[in-house]
Design a protein around this motif. Structure first.
Motif: not given
Length: 237
Positions: A168-170, A163-164, A117-127, A148-150
């Motif tokens: 691929x983009x990374x 995206x969790x 598995x891949x562990x992913x941590x995303x920033x939260x965007x303050x819009x 999945x935005x891709x």
């Protein structure tokens, strides 16, 4: 399964199974090769850290460098790698003040330590109010949900931070766009023979975004979208 041999037939099911087993063993070796190549690449990318810092100092003297390579308001990209396991990394984007969000920095972190598995941590965007570029437009009849935005070329780049996965983009950013930034800036990356299709960011242009938002006001109440699709990219290994 049988095969014709002149006037006779031969049962080849056994040999085909043997071949299948051999190719399965070959596949294991190929997987090992891919893993070792990735680890070696990451190790040498880690050795370039100081040079990348010097490069950014020079890039700061070129107005709109990352805008040309990637998206408007982007001031820098940095790849932070773990010294112990450089195959794990964090992509850090630093932004100038902009009309859309208050974050000066957005990051996405990947941990590939667990092969399963891949562990992913995303920033939260303050819009900022009314400026959420990831707001979903109204669905057409029969359209299926997708997180999945891709899968959707018309989706904002910033949906990547929802995206969790997004590995691929990374991989493209960390191992292609970042090290080859000058080639992307000059446009020579588009003419490279290394890949059949070299990925290039479409620009997040402020005017295009605002025009798209204005055009959608009548159709979608309180929802704003970005006219800056991310081109589907071929993965480099």
């Amino acid at each position: 399964m049988v095969a014709a041999n002149g006037d006779s037939t031969i049962d080849i099911e056994g040999p085909l199974k043997e071949l299948g087993d051999i190719y399965a063993d070959i596949g294991v070796i190929v997987d090992q090769l891919v893993e070792e190549e990735a680890a070696l690449h990451a190790k040498y990318e880690l050795k370039k850290v100081d040079l990348y810092k010097k490069r950014q100092a020079v890039i700061d003297k070129i107005p709109g460098f990352w805008h040309t390579c990637a998206i408007t308001y982007l001031q820098s990209i940095d790849i932070e790698r773990s010294a112990s396991t450089p195959v794990n990394y964090k992509i850090v984007f630093k932004f100038a003040e902009n009309p859309y969000f208050t974050n000066s920095e957005l990051a996405k972190e990947f941990d590939f330590s667990d092969k399963g598995s891949i562990k992913v941590v995303n920033s939260s965007i303050d819009w900022k109010e009314g400026k959420n570029l990831t707001a979903s437009p109204a669905k057409t009849e029969g359209e299926e949900d997708s997180d999945n935005f891709t899968e959707n070329e018309d989706t904002s780049f910033f949906c990547w931070f929802n995206d969790e996965n997004g590995s691929d983009l990374a991989d493209m950013i960390a191992n292609d766009l970042f090290p080859l930034a000058l080639m992307y800036f000059t446009g020579s990356a588009e003419n490279s023979d290394d890949d059949d299709e070299l990925p290039v960011f479409d620009e997040l242009d402020q005017n295009d975004v605002e025009e798209e938002i204005e055009a959608s006001d009548d159709a979608v109440s309180d929802e704003e979208t970005e006219d800056a699709p991310v081109t589907k990219r071929s993965k480099r290994t």
